[in-house]
Scaffold this active site. Structure first.
Site, mmCIF file in Angstrom:
data_model
loop_
_atom_site.group_PDB
_atom_site.id
_atom_site.type_symbol
_atom_site.label_atom_id
_atom_site.label_comp_id
_atom_site.label_asym_id
_atom_site.label_seq_id
_atom_site.Cartn_x
_atom_site.Cartn_y
_atom_site.Cartn_z
ATOM 1 N N THR A 77 -60.898 -13.507 -66.982
ATOM 2 C CA THR A 77 -59.381 -14.056 -67.152
ATOM 3 C C THR A 77 -58.466 -12.877 -67.538
ATOM 4 O O THR A 77 -58.736 -11.991 -68.112
ATOM 5 C CB THR A 77 -59.522 -15.288 -68.346
ATOM 6 O OG1 THR A 77 -58.189 -15.389 -68.731
ATOM 7 C CG2 THR A 77 -60.416 -14.352 -69.515
ATOM 8 N N ASP A 78 -57.009 -13.533 -67.463
ATOM 9 C CA ASP A 78 -56.078 -12.443 -67.801
ATOM 10 C C ASP A 78 -55.944 -12.543 -69.382
ATOM 11 O O ASP A 78 -55.243 -11.600 -70.068
ATOM 12 C CB ASP A 78 -54.707 -12.881 -67.201
ATOM 13 C CG ASP A 78 -54.193 -14.297 -67.638
ATOM 14 O OD1 ASP A 78 -54.887 -14.858 -68.337
ATOM 15 O OD2 ASP A 78 -53.161 -14.699 -67.459
ATOM 16 N N GLU A 79 -56.540 -13.292 -70.035
ATOM 17 C CA GLU A 79 -56.450 -13.754 -71.335
ATOM 18 C C GLU A 79 -56.886 -12.371 -72.180
ATOM 19 O O GLU A 79 -56.690 -12.003 -73.507
ATOM 20 C CB GLU A 79 -57.174 -14.911 -72.103
ATOM 21 C CG GLU A 79 -56.207 -15.923 -71.236
ATOM 22 C CD GLU A 79 -56.798 -17.483 -71.859
ATOM 23 O OE1 GLU A 79 -56.898 -17.466 -73.193
ATOM 24 O OE2 GLU A 79 -56.596 -18.375 -71.081
ATOM 25 N N TYR B 93 -62.349 -17.113 -77.397
ATOM 26 C CA TYR B 93 -62.519 -17.211 -76.143
ATOM 27 C C TYR B 93 -62.362 -15.872 -75.387
ATOM 28 O O TYR B 93 -63.176 -15.156 -74.759
ATOM 29 C CB TYR B 93 -61.714 -18.320 -75.588
ATOM 30 C CG TYR B 93 -61.640 -18.183 -73.994
ATOM 31 C CD1 TYR B 93 -62.797 -18.319 -73.081
ATOM 32 C CD2 TYR B 93 -60.452 -18.109 -73.281
ATOM 33 C CE1 TYR B 93 -62.863 -18.338 -71.609
ATOM 34 C CE2 TYR B 93 -60.391 -17.906 -71.733
ATOM 35 C CZ TYR B 93 -61.446 -17.885 -71.018
ATOM 36 O OH TYR B 93 -61.440 -17.937 -69.820
ATOM 37 N N LYS C 142 -64.827 -13.056 -73.505
ATOM 38 C CA LYS C 142 -64.807 -12.545 -72.231
ATOM 39 C C LYS C 142 -64.482 -10.961 -72.015
ATOM 40 O O LYS C 142 -64.913 -10.587 -70.971
ATOM 41 C CB LYS C 142 -63.424 -13.361 -71.366
ATOM 42 C CG LYS C 142 -63.802 -14.912 -71.272
ATOM 43 C CD LYS C 142 -64.902 -15.283 -70.244
ATOM 44 C CE LYS C 142 -64.544 -14.811 -68.842
ATOM 45 N NZ LYS C 142 -65.780 -15.274 -67.872
HETATM 46 P P1 NAD Z 1 -65.221 -24.648 -66.456
HETATM 47 O O1 NAD Z 1 -65.414 -24.979 -68.319
HETATM 48 O O2 NAD Z 1 -64.720 -25.767 -65.883
HETATM 49 O O3 NAD Z 1 -66.732 -24.704 -66.184
HETATM 50 C C1 NAD Z 1 -67.754 -23.746 -66.652
HETATM 51 C C2 NAD Z 1 -69.120 -24.164 -65.920
HETATM 52 O O4 NAD Z 1 -70.040 -23.237 -66.445
HETATM 53 C C3 NAD Z 1 -69.556 -25.662 -66.252
HETATM 54 O O5 NAD Z 1 -69.902 -26.100 -65.137
HETATM 55 C C4 NAD Z 1 -70.612 -25.256 -67.256
HETATM 56 O O6 NAD Z 1 -71.767 -26.413 -67.192
HETATM 57 C C5 NAD Z 1 -71.468 -24.126 -66.937
HETATM 58 N N1 NAD Z 1 -71.859 -23.335 -67.975
HETATM 59 C C6 NAD Z 1 -71.523 -23.133 -69.405
HETATM 60 N N2 NAD Z 1 -72.582 -22.644 -69.846
HETATM 61 C C7 NAD Z 1 -73.658 -22.302 -69.034
HETATM 62 C C8 NAD Z 1 -74.805 -21.869 -69.325
HETATM 63 N N3 NAD Z 1 -75.159 -20.979 -70.604
HETATM 64 N N4 NAD Z 1 -75.626 -21.479 -68.280
HETATM 65 C C9 NAD Z 1 -75.204 -22.213 -67.157
HETATM 66 N N5 NAD Z 1 -74.147 -22.552 -66.848
HETATM 67 C C10 NAD Z 1 -73.216 -22.924 -67.888
HETATM 68 O O7 NAD Z 1 -64.714 -23.434 -66.715
HETATM 69 P P2 NAD Z 1 -63.793 -22.967 -65.343
HETATM 70 O O8 NAD Z 1 -62.291 -22.903 -65.642
HETATM 71 O O9 NAD Z 1 -64.028 -23.473 -64.104
HETATM 72 O O10 NAD Z 1 -63.712 -21.468 -65.461
HETATM 73 C C11 NAD Z 1 -64.685 -20.642 -64.700
HETATM 74 C C12 NAD Z 1 -64.691 -19.014 -64.910
HETATM 75 O O11 NAD Z 1 -63.425 -18.663 -64.532
HETATM 76 C C13 NAD Z 1 -65.190 -18.764 -66.456
HETATM 77 O O12 NAD Z 1 -65.634 -17.715 -66.495
HETATM 78 C C14 NAD Z 1 -63.629 -18.447 -66.899
HETATM 79 O O13 NAD Z 1 -63.534 -17.459 -68.088
HETATM 80 C C15 NAD Z 1 -62.802 -18.159 -65.676
HETATM 81 N N6 NAD Z 1 -61.236 -18.267 -65.646
HETATM 82 C C16 NAD Z 1 -60.822 -19.427 -66.088
HETATM 83 C C17 NAD Z 1 -59.482 -19.760 -65.604
HETATM 84 C C18 NAD Z 1 -58.731 -21.139 -65.993
HETATM 85 O O14 NAD Z 1 -57.595 -21.118 -65.861
HETATM 86 N N7 NAD Z 1 -59.593 -22.194 -66.015
HETATM 87 C C19 NAD Z 1 -58.679 -18.655 -65.294
HETATM 88 C C20 NAD Z 1 -59.377 -17.213 -65.233
HETATM 89 C C21 NAD Z 1 -60.464 -17.188 -65.412
HETATM 90 P P1 TYD Z 2 -54.916 -24.370 -71.802
HETATM 91 O O1 TYD Z 2 -54.728 -25.343 -70.507
HETATM 92 O O2 TYD Z 2 -55.831 -24.739 -73.015
HETATM 93 O O3 TYD Z 2 -55.042 -22.806 -71.183
HETATM 94 P P2 TYD Z 2 -54.988 -21.520 -72.226
HETATM 95 O O4 TYD Z 2 -54.937 -21.805 -73.390
HETATM 96 O O5 TYD Z 2 -56.134 -20.957 -71.460
HETATM 97 O O6 TYD Z 2 -53.871 -20.871 -71.592
HETATM 98 O O7 TYD Z 2 -53.248 -24.247 -72.551
HETATM 99 C C1 TYD Z 2 -52.199 -23.915 -71.679
HETATM 100 C C2 TYD Z 2 -50.937 -23.901 -72.780
HETATM 101 O O8 TYD Z 2 -50.649 -25.204 -72.868
HETATM 102 C C3 TYD Z 2 -51.339 -23.110 -73.958
HETATM 103 O O9 TYD Z 2 -50.272 -22.462 -74.083
HETATM 104 C C4 TYD Z 2 -51.693 -23.959 -74.882
HETATM 105 C C5 TYD Z 2 -50.819 -25.213 -74.354
HETATM 106 N N1 TYD Z 2 -51.398 -26.537 -74.835
HETATM 107 C C6 TYD Z 2 -50.524 -27.492 -75.416
HETATM 108 O O10 TYD Z 2 -49.305 -27.244 -75.695
HETATM 109 N N2 TYD Z 2 -50.998 -28.667 -75.781
HETATM 110 C C7 TYD Z 2 -52.252 -29.048 -75.325
HETATM 111 O O11 TYD Z 2 -52.968 -30.196 -75.645
HETATM 112 C C8 TYD Z 2 -53.028 -27.898 -74.586
HETATM 113 C C9 TYD Z 2 -54.463 -28.378 -74.246
HETATM 114 C C10 TYD Z 2 -52.677 -26.803 -74.536
#
Ligand code: NAD
Ligand code: TYD
Length: 351
Positions: free
Chosen positions: A133-135, A158, A162
């Protein structure tokens, strides 16, 4: 390689399901093993359309379980791993940081270690792709963007977990010479997104005429990317990146939370046949998230120039497609918001 076997971890989650679908359909000669623990965020309904594909197999298991991962490697002899499994929600990491250390750090190192032993002597023929992630870069002020060379400065449990996992992946490249690749992506949106994150939570609440909780003043900025564009970037990086490289992935698409929610409300008004402005009345400012990063913005120039990737969709179009999907898939939404989701919601938003 034309007939490789790839373990994709976290394939039942939001992004993972899009990556699995892309690889299963685009590469019929590959065997795709989806390894997922099916936590609250994992949902096999996300992959209904491809579950019977001959080149796809789901295996339930935990990336922290060394013996299980070893047996998986023994059985399937994977050529590569694309690692997405993680605990992914910042708010949950504030409540339960140790869960994030276990899955994101210990789980990643467990996978790396099993791969190191299984692939010994042939690291040039195997790839470990870590999706991050970019975070990890921390928070920006009004100016600037995250580049691949930006120093890590995570703030939430989180992002700290990461960042730690990214460091371990680089350590396995530097120390053992494993072929490792990392990408760091901005916020994703699209179908099958669990409704604890801002966009799907807001869609669900607007639909039900419930308050839309906005943390603080709604001025935090996120750089949103359509999830299928992320999956395509992962495909390109997996196949083309040199070993040891990192790529940033982002949409060049910055929105303050409040502007985004106003756009979403306008789309929802139109789709639900409500009068203009009706959904925006649900906006409710709530206590800010602790340590809330102000702004994320990705500079994806390296990926564009070196590997030819660019986002394909304008945000307005992607958001409308996302809303259409949620409105057409009420069963999915109902299914994931029953049971434990209600308890989570009560706990998170009652303060
Ligand atoms: P998500 O929470 O939707 O899915 C995570 C998946 O991992 C789930 O299916 C869960 O069952 C599985 N999982 C969790 N713990 C596990 C374990 N111990 N063993 C096996 N499986 C397990 O997450 P996402 O949003 O799809 O993110 C996927 C990846 O991309 C993550 O690594 C996250 O850090 C990264 N990422 C997410 C975003 C975003 O905007 N959502 C952006 C950049 C990077
Ligand atoms: P989120 O979707 O949780 O992603 P991330 O924290 O990984 O960027 O949140 C996106 C933005 O929205 C973040 O600035 C937090 C804000 N947010 C709210 O204002 N209300 C909410 O209920 C949630 C879940 C997030």
């Amino acid at each position: 390689m034309s007939d490789q076997t790839i373990i994709i971890t976290g394939g039942a989650g939001f992004i993972g399901s899009h990556v699995v679908r892309r690889f299963v359909t685009a590469y019929p000669d590959y065997t795709i093993i989806n390894l997922d623990k099916l936590t609250y965020a994992g949902n096999l309904a996300n992959l209904k359309d491809i579950e019977d594909a001959p080149n796809y197999k789901f295996v339930k298991g935990d990336i922290c379980d060394t013996a299980f991962i070893e047996s998986l490697f023994e059985t399937y002899k994977p050529d590569a791993v694309i690692h997405l499994a993680a605990e992914s929600h910042v708010d949950r990491s504030i409540t339960n940081p140790l869960d994030f250390v276990m899955t994101n750090v210990v789980g990643t190192v467990t996978l790396l270690n099993v791969a190191k032993n299984a692939w010994k002597g042939a690291y040039d023929k195997h790839r470990f792709y870590h999706v991050s992630t970019d975070e990890v870069y921390g928070s920006l002020g009004a100016e600037g963007m995250f580049e691949e060379t930006t120093a890590y400065d995570p703030h939430s449990p989180y992002s700290a977990s990461k960042a730690s996992s990214d460091h371990f992946v680089r350590a396995y490249y530097d120390t053992y010479g494993m072929d490792c690749v990392i990408s760091n992506c901005s916020n994703n949106y699209g179908s099958h997104h669990f409704p604890e994150k801002l966009i799907p939570l807001s869609i669900n609440n607007i639909k039900q005429n419930k308050p839309i909780p906005i943390y603080g003043k709604g001025e935090n900025v996120r750089d949103w990317l359509f999830v299928e564009d992320h999956a395509r970037a992962i495909d390109i990086i997996f196949h083309k990146a040199a070993s040891g490289t990192t790529y940033n992935i982002g949409g060049h698409n910055e929105w303050t939370n409040i502007d985004l929610i106003h756009l979403l409300c306008a789309i929802m008004d139109q789709k639900l046949g409500r009068e203009a402005g009706a959904s925006a009345k649900l906006i409710t400012y709530v206590t800010d998230r602790a340590g809330h990063d102000l702004r994320y913005a990705i500079d994806a120039t390296k990926l564009q120039e070196e590997l030819g990737w660019a986002p394909s969709l304008q945000f307005e179009e992607g958001l409308e497609r996302t809303v259409d999907w949620y409105l057409a898939n009420e069963d999915w939404l109902q299914n994931v918001t029953s049971g434990a989701y209600q308890q989570y919601y009560e706990h998170q938003y009652k303060r």
